[in-house]
Design a protein around this motif. Structure first.
Motif, short mmCIF file in Angstrom:
data_model
loop_
_atom_site.label_atom_id
_atom_site.label_comp_id
_atom_site.label_asym_id
_atom_site.label_seq_id
_atom_site.Cartn_x
_atom_site.Cartn_y
_atom_site.Cartn_z
N GLN A 87 0.83 -1.20 0.00
CA GLN A 87 0.00 0.00 0.00
C GLN A 87 0.86 1.26 0.00
OE1 GLN A 87 -3.38 -0.50 2.82
NE2 GLN A 87 -2.67 -2.61 2.96
N VAL A 88 1.96 1.23 0.75
CA VAL A 88 2.88 2.36 0.76
C VAL A 88 3.48 2.56 -0.63
CG1 VAL A 88 5.09 3.21 1.65
CG2 VAL A 88 3.41 2.24 3.22
N MET A 89 3.86 1.46 -1.28
CA MET A 89 4.43 1.55 -2.62
C MET A 89 3.43 2.14 -3.60
SD MET A 89 6.60 -1.97 -3.07
CE MET A 89 6.80 -1.66 -4.83
N GLY A 90 2.16 1.75 -3.47
CA GLY A 90 1.14 2.29 -4.35
C GLY A 90 1.05 3.80 -4.24
N LEU A 91 1.00 4.29 -3.02
CA LEU A 91 0.91 5.73 -2.80
C LEU A 91 2.19 6.44 -3.22
CD1 LEU A 91 -0.85 5.59 0.67
CD2 LEU A 91 -1.89 6.22 -1.49
N ASP A 92 3.32 5.79 -2.96
CA ASP A 92 4.60 6.42 -3.27
C ASP A 92 4.84 6.49 -4.77
OD1 ASP A 92 6.93 7.69 -2.35
OD2 ASP A 92 8.11 5.89 -2.68
N ASN A 93 4.22 5.61 -5.52
CA ASN A 93 4.36 5.64 -6.97
C ASN A 93 3.37 6.56 -7.65
OD1 ASN A 93 6.44 3.64 -8.30
ND2 ASN A 93 5.70 2.62 -6.46
N GLY A 94 2.56 7.27 -6.85
CA GLY A 94 1.71 8.30 -7.43
C GLY A 94 0.22 8.13 -7.24
N ALA A 95 -0.20 7.03 -6.61
CA ALA A 95 -1.64 6.81 -6.42
C ALA A 95 -2.21 7.73 -5.34
CB ALA A 95 -1.92 5.36 -6.08
N GLU A 154 12.25 16.38 -8.81
CA GLU A 154 10.95 15.76 -9.03
C GLU A 154 10.41 15.18 -7.72
OE1 GLU A 154 11.30 12.91 -12.15
OE2 GLU A 154 11.66 14.43 -13.69
N LEU A 155 9.07 15.15 -7.62
CA LEU A 155 8.40 14.68 -6.42
C LEU A 155 7.45 13.53 -6.76
CD1 LEU A 155 7.25 18.18 -5.11
CD2 LEU A 155 9.26 16.90 -4.29
N SER A 156 7.17 12.69 -5.77
CA SER A 156 6.07 11.75 -5.91
C SER A 156 4.78 12.52 -5.65
CB SER A 156 6.21 10.59 -4.91
OG SER A 156 5.92 11.05 -3.60
N HIS A 157 3.65 11.93 -6.01
CA HIS A 157 2.37 12.60 -5.80
C HIS A 157 2.13 12.88 -4.32
CE1 HIS A 157 -1.34 13.97 -7.55
NE2 HIS A 157 -2.05 13.30 -6.70
N THR A 158 2.51 11.94 -3.47
CA THR A 158 2.31 12.09 -2.03
C THR A 158 3.21 13.19 -1.47
OG1 THR A 158 1.71 9.76 -1.84
CG2 THR A 158 2.32 10.90 0.19
N LEU A 195 3.46 7.99 7.86
CA LEU A 195 3.62 9.43 7.68
C LEU A 195 5.07 9.83 7.93
CD1 LEU A 195 2.44 12.19 7.08
CD2 LEU A 195 1.76 12.36 9.48
N ASN A 196 5.70 9.23 8.95
CA ASN A 196 7.10 9.53 9.25
C ASN A 196 7.99 9.26 8.04
OD1 ASN A 196 6.39 10.20 11.85
ND2 ASN A 196 7.00 8.24 12.73
N VAL A 197 7.71 8.14 7.34
CA VAL A 197 8.49 7.78 6.16
C VAL A 197 8.39 8.87 5.10
CG1 VAL A 197 8.62 6.19 4.20
CG2 VAL A 197 8.38 5.29 6.53
N TYR A 198 7.19 9.35 4.86
CA TYR A 198 7.00 10.37 3.82
C TYR A 198 7.59 11.71 4.22
CZ TYR A 198 4.24 7.32 0.89
OH TYR A 198 3.83 6.29 0.07
N VAL A 199 7.50 12.08 5.47
CA VAL A 199 8.09 13.34 5.92
C VAL A 199 9.62 13.27 5.76
CG1 VAL A 199 8.53 14.80 7.93
CG2 VAL A 199 6.20 13.99 7.46
N THR A 200 10.19 12.11 6.07
CA THR A 200 11.63 11.93 5.88
C THR A 200 12.02 12.10 4.42
OG1 THR A 200 11.82 10.44 7.78
CG2 THR A 200 13.56 10.31 6.13
N ARG A 201 11.19 11.57 3.52
CA ARG A 201 11.46 11.71 2.08
C ARG A 201 11.36 13.15 1.63
NH1 ARG A 201 8.28 6.29 -0.13
NH2 ARG A 201 9.67 4.80 0.89
N VAL A 202 10.39 13.88 2.19
CA VAL A 202 10.26 15.31 1.85
C VAL A 202 11.50 16.06 2.32
CG1 VAL A 202 9.00 17.42 2.37
CG2 VAL A 202 7.75 15.35 1.78
N ARG A 203 11.99 15.74 3.52
CA ARG A 203 13.21 16.39 4.02
C ARG A 203 14.39 16.13 3.09
NH1 ARG A 203 11.50 15.11 9.80
NH2 ARG A 203 11.05 17.16 10.70
#
Length: 233
Positions: A87-95, A154-158, A195-203
């Protein structure tokens, strides 16, 4: 009439989905040639995509990335893979959403309606036309890119959605609940670690532009983007 693009190799399920969606006046197109999904997407020009993960030749994650290179339309995964990382991969790939099989058709319809309202409602149309810029840092929602002077990443959708909220409310504290609501709506599988994973990626994306320590954690409350970078090249 909204158009729904269905990428699913279980023809029995496709038939049921189309019959159900037609009752609510949605136009549908179901892919049968799984080697030309991108071409069919461009020709049909849908408002929303229902996408399976397990597909012939290339998986749904691949096709999600291809669609994202062309469009920001809502993409909802429908998959038998119910693992957290799937599910994380789905969102991270743009879903925008991920629904596990077997599912309730009323839930699928509610999700479709929710995403269409967000993507094509009056408020969404107005928001899309406004640039998001903070102290020289510019977010391009359509192209999923972040710019600082001549630099671009470039950014992912999330990641885009997280930055959209933080930049729109720069220097204000944005709660974790607000980020979860904006990004994943009513998805019950999302937890704080995700959420922590995505915030880390944004950083990391900000760091790639030379921006360090601007995305602050406010303990017990949420996050805050504090402009600390140079406004001029």
């Amino acid at each position: 009439m909204f158009k729904i693009f269905i990428v699913e190799d279980d023809q029995g399920l496709v038939k049921l989905l189309e019959e159900y969606l037609h009752k609510f006046d949605y136009e549908t197109f179901a892919v049968t040639d799984f080697e030309s999904i991108f071409t069919q997407f461009r020709e049909f020009a849908p408002h929303l995509v229902l996408l399976d993960v397990n597909l012939p030749k290339y998986d749904g994650y691949y096709w999600c990335r291809q669609i994202r290179s062309l469009s920001t339309c809502p993409i909802i995964f429908l998959s038998a893979r119910d693992g957290k990382m799937d599910q994380v991969m789905g969102l991270d790939n743009g879903a925008d959403d991920y629904i596990t099989k077997p599912f309730d058709y009323d839930i699928v319809l509610a999700k479709i309606n929710s995403h269409l309202r967000r993507a094509y409602g009056t408020y969404a149309a107005q928001a899309e036309g406004r640039p998001v810029e903070v102290h020289g840092l510019r977010l391009d929602r359509e192209r999923l890119c972040l710019f600082l002077h001549e630099m671009r990443i470039e950014l992912s959708h999330t990641e885009m959605k997280i930055l959209d909220e933080l930049m729109t409310k720069a220097e204000q504290v944005v709660s974790r609940d607000r980020l979860l609501e904006k990004i994943w709506d009513e998805q019950i599988f999302v937890d704080n670690n995700t959420l922590n994973v995505y915030v880390t990626r944004v950083r990391k994306k900000l760091s790639a532009l030379g921006i360090e320590d601007a995305l602050q954690t406010v303990r017990g409350l949420g996050y805050r983007l504090v402009p600390s970078w140079e406004n001029t090249p």
